[in-house]
Design an enzyme around this catalytic site. Structure first.
Site, PDB file in Angstrom:
ATOM      1  CD1 TRP A  21      -1.954  -2.236   1.823  1.00 15.82           C
ATOM      2  CD2 TRP A  21      -3.139  -1.054   0.364  1.00 15.82           C
ATOM      3  NE1 TRP A  21      -3.062  -2.967   1.486  1.00 15.82           N
ATOM      4  CE2 TRP A  21      -3.813  -2.267   0.596  1.00 15.82           C
ATOM      5  CE3 TRP A  21      -3.710  -0.145  -0.523  1.00 15.82           C
ATOM      6  CZ2 TRP A  21      -5.013  -2.591  -0.022  1.00 15.82           C
ATOM      7  CZ3 TRP A  21      -4.906  -0.481  -1.134  1.00 15.82           C
ATOM      8  CH2 TRP A  21      -5.539  -1.689  -0.878  1.00 15.82           C
ATOM      9  CB  VAL A  22       2.949   2.825   2.174  1.00 10.79           C
ATOM     10  CG1 VAL A  22       3.804   4.067   2.315  1.00 10.79           C
ATOM     11  CG2 VAL A  22       1.570   3.047   2.762  1.00 10.79           C
ATOM     12  CB  SER A  28       6.433   7.247  -4.073  1.00 12.92           C
ATOM     13  OG  SER A  28       5.253   7.778  -4.607  1.00 12.92           O
ATOM     14  CG  ASP A  37      -3.228   8.580  -6.063  1.00 10.19           C
ATOM     15  OD1 ASP A  37      -2.721   7.750  -6.830  1.00 10.19           O
ATOM     16  OD2 ASP A  37      -2.979   8.636  -4.850  1.00 10.19           O
ATOM     17  CD  GLU A  80      -2.354   1.875  -4.934  1.00 10.84           C
ATOM     18  OE1 GLU A  80      -1.924   2.745  -5.731  1.00 10.84           O
ATOM     19  OE2 GLU A  80      -1.830   1.664  -3.835  1.00 10.84           O
TER      20      GLU A  80
END
Length: 109
Positions: A21-22, A28, A37, A80
């Site tokens: 998730w991270v 990133s 996003d 996601e």
């Protein structure tokens, strides 16, 4: 990681679950400027409507759904529906038409 540790996960398992998730610091796609996003303005519609439109149209503008459902074992990241990456119109068209994720596409090229 702390949340998974609090649930009783081992340190190793907690880290592995959190990484779904991270992203690790400095890894990133957002931090690197490669992804964004996209979510709904909830005063106008809901996220599901936006995600459906994006899944049918984003490739036309050069964007791909970065972490598609059913590709978690390949990407290493859970689904996601909001996470999009720009790859250019040609690559996005190929990825869309072949129903592959970025890792599968890059493996072929």
């Amino acid at each position: 990681i702390d949340a998974y540790l609090a649930e009783g996960y081992s340190e190793r398992k907690a880290r592995k679950e959190a990484e779904k998730w991270v992203a690790k610091p400095n890894y990133s796609e957002h931090q690197l400027g490669l992804a964004l996003d996209i979510n709904a303005d909830k005063s106008r519609c809901d996220n599901d409507t936006i995600y459906q439109w994006l899944s049918q149209n984003a490739y036309r503008y050069g964007f791909i759904l970065r972490y598609p459902e059913g590709k978690e074992d390949i990407t290493g990241i859970d689904y996601e529906p909001w996470h999009y990456r720009y790859v250019g119109k040609e690559a996005a068209q190929e990825i869309q038409s072949e129903n592959v994720c970025l890792e599968e596409y890059l493996e072929k090229t």
